[in-house]
Design a protein around this motif. Sequence first.
Motif, PDB file in Angstrom:
ATOM      1  N   GLY A 411      -6.756  40.468   9.078  1.00 44.62           N
ATOM      2  CA  GLY A 411      -7.653  40.616  10.224  1.00 44.62           C
ATOM      3  C   GLY A 411      -6.950  40.360  11.536  1.00 44.62           C
ATOM      4  N   SER A 412      -6.092  39.333  11.581  1.00 46.18           N
ATOM      5  CA  SER A 412      -5.360  39.014  12.809  1.00 46.18           C
ATOM      6  C   SER A 412      -4.408  40.138  13.189  1.00 46.18           C
ATOM      7  CB  SER A 412      -4.574  37.710  12.625  1.00 46.18           C
ATOM      8  OG  SER A 412      -5.455  36.640  12.355  1.00 46.18           O
ATOM      9  N   LEU A 413      -3.707  40.684  12.191  1.00 53.09           N
ATOM     10  CA  LEU A 413      -2.771  41.777  12.458  1.00 53.09           C
ATOM     11  C   LEU A 413      -3.505  43.023  12.966  1.00 53.09           C
ATOM     12  CD1 LEU A 413      -0.375  41.419   9.389  1.00 53.09           C
ATOM     13  CD2 LEU A 413       0.147  40.893  11.778  1.00 53.09           C
ATOM     14  N   LEU A 414      -4.621  43.363  12.313  1.00 50.66           N
ATOM     15  CA  LEU A 414      -5.396  44.532  12.742  1.00 50.66           C
ATOM     16  C   LEU A 414      -5.944  44.347  14.153  1.00 50.66           C
ATOM     17  CD1 LEU A 414      -7.395  45.375   9.473  1.00 50.66           C
ATOM     18  CD2 LEU A 414      -5.597  46.752  10.510  1.00 50.66           C
ATOM     19  N   SER A 415      -6.481  43.160  14.425  1.00 53.10           N
ATOM     20  CA  SER A 415      -7.050  42.878  15.749  1.00 53.10           C
ATOM     21  C   SER A 415      -5.973  42.944  16.825  1.00 53.10           C
ATOM     22  CB  SER A 415      -7.719  41.500  15.766  1.00 53.10           C
ATOM     23  OG  SER A 415      -8.777  41.451  14.843  1.00 53.10           O
ATOM     24  N   ALA A 416      -4.822  42.337  16.555  1.00 57.35           N
ATOM     25  CA  ALA A 416      -3.724  42.346  17.531  1.00 57.35           C
ATOM     26  C   ALA A 416      -3.223  43.771  17.782  1.00 57.35           C
ATOM     27  CB  ALA A 416      -2.582  41.467  17.029  1.00 57.35           C
ATOM     28  N   ALA A 417      -3.077  44.546  16.692  1.00 58.66           N
ATOM     29  CA  ALA A 417      -2.619  45.933  16.847  1.00 58.66           C
ATOM     30  C   ALA A 417      -3.641  46.757  17.625  1.00 58.66           C
ATOM     31  CB  ALA A 417      -2.377  46.551  15.470  1.00 58.66           C
ATOM     32  N   GLY A 418      -4.927  46.564  17.295  1.00 54.37           N
ATOM     33  CA  GLY A 418      -5.982  47.298  18.001  1.00 54.37           C
ATOM     34  C   GLY A 418      -6.023  46.954  19.470  1.00 54.37           C
ATOM     35  N   ALA A 419      -5.975  45.651  19.807  1.00 56.65           N
ATOM     36  CA  ALA A 419      -6.015  45.228  21.207  1.00 56.65           C
ATOM     37  C   ALA A 419      -4.805  45.749  21.967  1.00 56.65           C
ATOM     38  CB  ALA A 419      -6.078  43.700  21.286  1.00 56.65           C
ATOM     39  N   ALA A 420      -3.627  45.696  21.315  1.00 58.08           N
ATOM     40  CA  ALA A 420      -2.403  46.182  21.965  1.00 58.08           C
ATOM     41  C   ALA A 420      -2.493  47.691  22.230  1.00 58.08           C
ATOM     42  CB  ALA A 420      -1.195  45.870  21.079  1.00 58.08           C
ATOM     43  N   LEU A 421      -3.042  48.428  21.281  1.00 59.16           N
ATOM     44  CA  LEU A 421      -3.175  49.886  21.428  1.00 59.16           C
ATOM     45  C   LEU A 421      -4.167  50.227  22.541  1.00 59.16           C
ATOM     46  CD1 LEU A 421      -1.925  52.346  20.122  1.00 59.16           C
ATOM     47  CD2 LEU A 421      -3.807  52.393  18.484  1.00 59.16           C
ATOM     48  N   VAL A 422      -5.281  49.490  22.603  1.00 59.28           N
ATOM     49  CA  VAL A 422      -6.279  49.721  23.656  1.00 59.28           C
ATOM     50  C   VAL A 422      -5.672  49.436  25.027  1.00 59.28           C
ATOM     51  CG1 VAL A 422      -8.422  48.836  24.666  1.00 59.28           C
ATOM     52  CG2 VAL A 422      -8.312  49.330  22.222  1.00 59.28           C
ATOM     53  N   ILE A 423      -4.980  48.308  25.164  1.00 53.91           N
ATOM     54  CA  ILE A 423      -4.384  47.938  26.446  1.00 53.91           C
ATOM     55  C   ILE A 423      -3.275  48.918  26.817  1.00 53.91           C
ATOM     56  CG2 ILE A 423      -3.032  46.155  27.636  1.00 53.91           C
ATOM     57  CD1 ILE A 423      -4.650  44.082  25.993  1.00 53.91           C
ATOM     58  N   GLY A 424      -2.482  49.344  25.818  1.00 55.68           N
ATOM     59  CA  GLY A 424      -1.434  50.322  26.086  1.00 55.68           C
ATOM     60  C   GLY A 424      -1.996  51.663  26.529  1.00 55.68           C
ATOM     61  N   ALA A 425      -3.143  52.067  25.954  1.00 53.77           N
ATOM     62  CA  ALA A 425      -3.755  53.358  26.306  1.00 53.77           C
ATOM     63  C   ALA A 425      -4.208  53.401  27.759  1.00 53.77           C
ATOM     64  CB  ALA A 425      -4.943  53.637  25.381  1.00 53.77           C
ATOM     65  N   MET A 426      -4.493  52.224  28.327  1.00 56.56           N
ATOM     66  CA  MET A 426      -4.970  52.168  29.719  1.00 56.56           C
ATOM     67  C   MET A 426      -3.938  52.694  30.699  1.00 56.56           C
ATOM     68  SD  MET A 426      -6.728  48.423  29.295  1.00 56.56           S
ATOM     69  CE  MET A 426      -6.784  48.054  31.036  1.00 56.56           C
ATOM     70  N   SER A 427      -2.662  52.600  30.352  1.00 57.65           N
ATOM     71  CA  SER A 427      -1.609  53.049  31.268  1.00 57.65           C
ATOM     72  C   SER A 427      -1.130  54.463  30.959  1.00 57.65           C
ATOM     73  CB  SER A 427      -0.427  52.075  31.200  1.00 57.65           C
ATOM     74  OG  SER A 427       0.082  52.000  29.880  1.00 57.65           O
ATOM     75  N   MET A 428      -1.714  55.101  29.935  1.00 53.66           N
ATOM     76  CA  MET A 428      -1.311  56.466  29.578  1.00 53.66           C
ATOM     77  C   MET A 428      -2.061  57.484  30.425  1.00 53.66           C
ATOM     78  SD  MET A 428      -1.274  56.240  25.404  1.00 53.66           S
ATOM     79  CE  MET A 428      -0.379  54.956  24.532  1.00 53.66           C
ATOM     80  N   SER A 429      -1.429  58.643  30.663  1.00 51.07           N
ATOM     81  CA  SER A 429      -2.096  59.706  31.433  1.00 51.07           C
ATOM     82  C   SER A 429      -3.238  60.319  30.644  1.00 51.07           C
ATOM     83  CB  SER A 429      -1.086  60.787  31.820  1.00 51.07           C
ATOM     84  OG  SER A 429      -0.466  61.316  30.660  1.00 51.07           O
ATOM     85  N   ASP A 430      -3.067  60.420  29.322  1.00 47.47           N
ATOM     86  CA  ASP A 430      -4.138  60.914  28.461  1.00 47.47           C
ATOM     87  C   ASP A 430      -4.210  59.991  27.237  1.00 47.47           C
ATOM     88  OD1 ASP A 430      -6.119  62.345  27.232  1.00 47.47           O
ATOM     89  OD2 ASP A 430      -4.818  63.982  26.556  1.00 47.47           O
ATOM     90  N   GLY A 431      -4.882  58.859  27.434  1.00 46.20           N
ATOM     91  CA  GLY A 431      -4.892  57.839  26.390  1.00 46.20           C
ATOM     92  C   GLY A 431      -6.156  57.803  25.570  1.00 46.20           C
ATOM     93  N   LYS A 432      -6.928  58.912  25.565  1.00 51.94           N
ATOM     94  CA  LYS A 432      -8.212  58.894  24.847  1.00 51.94           C
ATOM     95  C   LYS A 432      -8.019  58.651  23.352  1.00 51.94           C
ATOM     96  CE  LYS A 432      -9.680  62.919  26.374  1.00 51.94           C
ATOM     97  NZ  LYS A 432      -8.694  63.308  27.386  1.00 51.94           N
ATOM     98  N   ALA A 433      -7.074  59.379  22.754  1.00 52.32           N
ATOM     99  CA  ALA A 433      -6.857  59.239  21.306  1.00 52.32           C
ATOM    100  C   ALA A 433      -6.372  57.837  20.966  1.00 52.32           C
ATOM    101  CB  ALA A 433      -5.855  60.286  20.827  1.00 52.32           C
ATOM    102  N   ALA A 434      -5.411  57.336  21.752  1.00 52.43           N
ATOM    103  CA  ALA A 434      -4.891  55.991  21.507  1.00 52.43           C
ATOM    104  C   ALA A 434      -5.983  54.944  21.703  1.00 52.43           C
ATOM    105  CB  ALA A 434      -3.715  55.715  22.441  1.00 52.43           C
ATOM    106  N   MET A 435      -6.823  55.147  22.724  1.00 53.30           N
ATOM    107  CA  MET A 435      -7.913  54.213  22.982  1.00 53.30           C
ATOM    108  C   MET A 435      -8.903  54.206  21.820  1.00 53.30           C
ATOM    109  SD  MET A 435      -9.309  52.178  25.436  1.00 53.30           S
ATOM    110  CE  MET A 435      -8.648  52.716  27.004  1.00 53.30           C
ATOM    111  N   GLY A 436      -9.243  55.382  21.310  1.00 55.44           N
ATOM    112  CA  GLY A 436     -10.172  55.465  20.185  1.00 55.44           C
ATOM    113  C   GLY A 436      -9.605  54.819  18.938  1.00 55.44           C
ATOM    114  N   GLY A 437      -8.319  55.095  18.650  1.00 54.64           N
ATOM    115  CA  GLY A 437      -7.684  54.484  17.481  1.00 54.64           C
ATOM    116  C   GLY A 437      -7.607  52.971  17.608  1.00 54.64           C
ATOM    117  N   GLY A 438      -7.256  52.496  18.809  1.00 48.43           N
ATOM    118  CA  GLY A 438      -7.174  51.053  19.037  1.00 48.43           C
ATOM    119  C   GLY A 438      -8.527  50.379  18.906  1.00 48.43           C
ATOM    120  N   ALA A 439      -9.566  51.027  19.430  1.00 50.88           N
ATOM    121  CA  ALA A 439     -10.911  50.463  19.329  1.00 50.88           C
ATOM    122  C   ALA A 439     -11.347  50.347  17.874  1.00 50.88           C
ATOM    123  CB  ALA A 439     -11.898  51.337  20.112  1.00 50.88           C
ATOM    124  N   ALA A 440     -11.065  51.381  17.081  1.00 51.01           N
ATOM    125  CA  ALA A 440     -11.431  51.342  15.659  1.00 51.01           C
ATOM    126  C   ALA A 440     -10.692  50.216  14.942  1.00 51.01           C
ATOM    127  CB  ALA A 440     -11.110  52.688  15.002  1.00 51.01           C
TER     128      ALA A 440
END
Length: 840
Positions: A411-440
């Motif tokens: 659970g900790s690994l999944l949560s950390a990976a998801g949060a990192a992916l969501v935060i990383g998507a914020m700086s992408m020009s087209d981060g919709k897919a990364a944001m969706g994957g991170g949120a899931a």
Amino acid sequence: MFRTALRNVLAHKARLLMTVLAVMLGVAFVSGTLVFTSTISDAYTKSSEKGFDHVDVQIRPDDDKDAGRPGGAPRLSQDLLNKAAAVPGVERATGSVSGFAALADKKGKLVGDGFTTNGANYYGDDDPRYPMKSGEAPRTANEIAIDAKTAERTGYGVGDTVRMSVDGPVLDQKVTGVFTTDDGNVAAGGTLVLFDTKTAQQLFAKPGQFTEISLEAAAGTSQAQLKQATEKVLPAETEAVTGQKLADDEAAEIKSGMSGMRTFMLAFAGIALFVGIFLIANTFTMLVAQRTKELALLRAVGASRRQVTRSVLAEATTVGLIAAAVGLGAGIGIGAGLRSLMSAAGQTVPDGPVIVSPATIAASLIVGVVVTVLAAWLPARRAAKIPPVAAMSSVHAKATTRSLVIRNTIGSLLSAAGAALVIGAMSMSDGKAAMGGGAALLLIGVFVLTPLLSRPLIAAAAPVLRIFGVAGKLARQNAVRNPRRTAATASALMIGLTLITGLTVIAGGVSKGIDKMATGSLKSDYVVSMANFSPLNPEVDKKVAEVPGVTATSPLRNAPVSIDGDEQYLTGVNGKTIGDLTSLDFNSGSFAGLSGDKAVVDQKTADKEGWKTGDTVPLTYQDGKRGQLEISGIYEGNEMVKGIMLDTATLTPHLDRPTDMQLFVKMKGGESDANKDTLEKALGDNPAIAVQDKQDVADGVAGMINMLLYMLYSLLGMAVVIAVLGVINTLAMSVFERQQEIAMLRAIGLDRRRVKRMVRLESLTISLFGGVLGLGLGVFFGWAVGDLIKGAGLGTYEMVLPWGRMGLFLAAAAVVGVIAALWPARRAARLNMLAAIKAE
């Protein structure tokens, strides 16, 4: 083993009822969506096919051949119509011209659905497309005919005078006829107004020009033959298309439009089913736990692990089939009901039968069974792993420390990976897919961690629960006694509230951003536009400029041009007044001296094209003439004001038919009811024209956002209902498990009132636990998506926390807990103490 599974289903009907309800609701959502969209799609497709009954071949501009020309292909001429009519095999040739036409009802309000309020021409003395129900066709400039559905809705009839507008100025027209039509837009609640051909050409095109030419084949001539013959007389930049292809293309377009709606609604059905998985898994986990000795006995008399697993899965399959069948029936009712609801709300839909396709039936049954079996698989697997001797001796252990450590690590690994992916998507020009994957990933990770989170968060409620004495203390202990079960129950509610909170935060941020943009980028007091955002007649600008009290006006006059072979749009403005009507930040240059070949451009466009102040840009205007613009300023644009702006005096001479998208107006005294009333009266109280102040502009967008938000709330409400069922089911089965314990508490002095209170407080604690997690995740996702919106360059987002609504959501979670506990609490309080104590 199969017979054993069936007997278990019949023996536990009450316990499986909530599972059946959860699956049934999800399946009903899926089947209802499929039935509704199939029914609407079929009705519109058949209606559109009728619309092409008198079209065997259609001549139209070929946009593909004219892709490089600003403004598109020219309209069709009268000369082409005459040539087409003389083609061998043509029975009848009809020229069509159409455009926006707004009709006012007897109260002065706009009739129809905005974008489907159209005008067209009645061709010749007998146009077969529009048979007259009463009266006769229009013949002069001040005459019109209206469709029968509009006549019915408005009460207009032959001889009435109506007020209407095409592009701004008010027209007083006499109704000479009422006609019937198979036009799908009219069937959907729009309006169609017919003019004589000459008047329609003046209003929507130019004299002698048509939008389309329709040919009807003579007897014995096929559509393909007529098309081949017609192509011989076609000029460049035009094409001939058969009526069958037109019908097929429109059917495909309707299907594509319905596909988007279907996908949208099925996404929420998927959410509801996903939430239902928690309920089903919880139910089968508890059922298996309660039948541990029974399953162990089956193992002892020769049943293998695989047979035990299959037995539980067969039970799940039976439950899934029953739920899916009931859900399919309910879904058919929902699909038919949604169509009736649309009609009741004034959204008329073409007539047609309710469509229940084999694919809908198969999808409903498969979804119901698969979801139930998947949710029951893990409990079934666990049941098969219990050693028979240990189970019959009741020494089978709860989850080991090792299994909990593994679960928490994952659970900790999944949560950390998801949060990192969501935060990383914020700086992408087209981060919709990364944001969706991170949120899931983050949602799944938090769900896995929920048993770990339950103890500290529920412990935080201990001071409040102590107020309720023994009942409160027991409620807290019961809530954390089985962390996995508490987690699964709370997670269902958590997912629903995460989505609801996240959407609310995003909508609030967008509304706030738009409000700030409208008030910050405009100095004008009013924005005048057509009600459906179609082009506005330049005469409106002249009329408004003459209104007493108006100090400055500027149109936004869009026109296509070609720059380096690419089509772009210029915006013509009043170079002398635009600086007084807008408040834009310039990075270089200004509006000063905006005349001649000078232009200003927004920073985003300048960066894309590599332009800077002082550069000269060559271009080709709509009329084919070449010119050049000197960049005299670069400003920070937004969704209201952006693009390349130049003076209208430079742009207008190159336009065949100048039109404005908006008009900015400044008046003495600023915004006031009196000034707004003066403007509206000067424009003839025109139903087609909207006069809006800055707050009206912001409120209009916010109103659309809120309408969408409430629709999403209603769709997500299904997930919340299933979450409520989950809480009820968990508590009811928990009461059944603890009946000896509850009976002992009753025996040593805990009265019925405090037993009820204990169960209610337990339910309330679990619900609030899920609610707090949902609010936290929803705020996080709202913040992340908002940053993504700003990063995409939309600039219409400003983070704002809707504390009031969030408080309501938490209160709603508490209400869910209280309501869900009513039946289990009543059942616990009514237990027969002696019978419960003696029961095994």
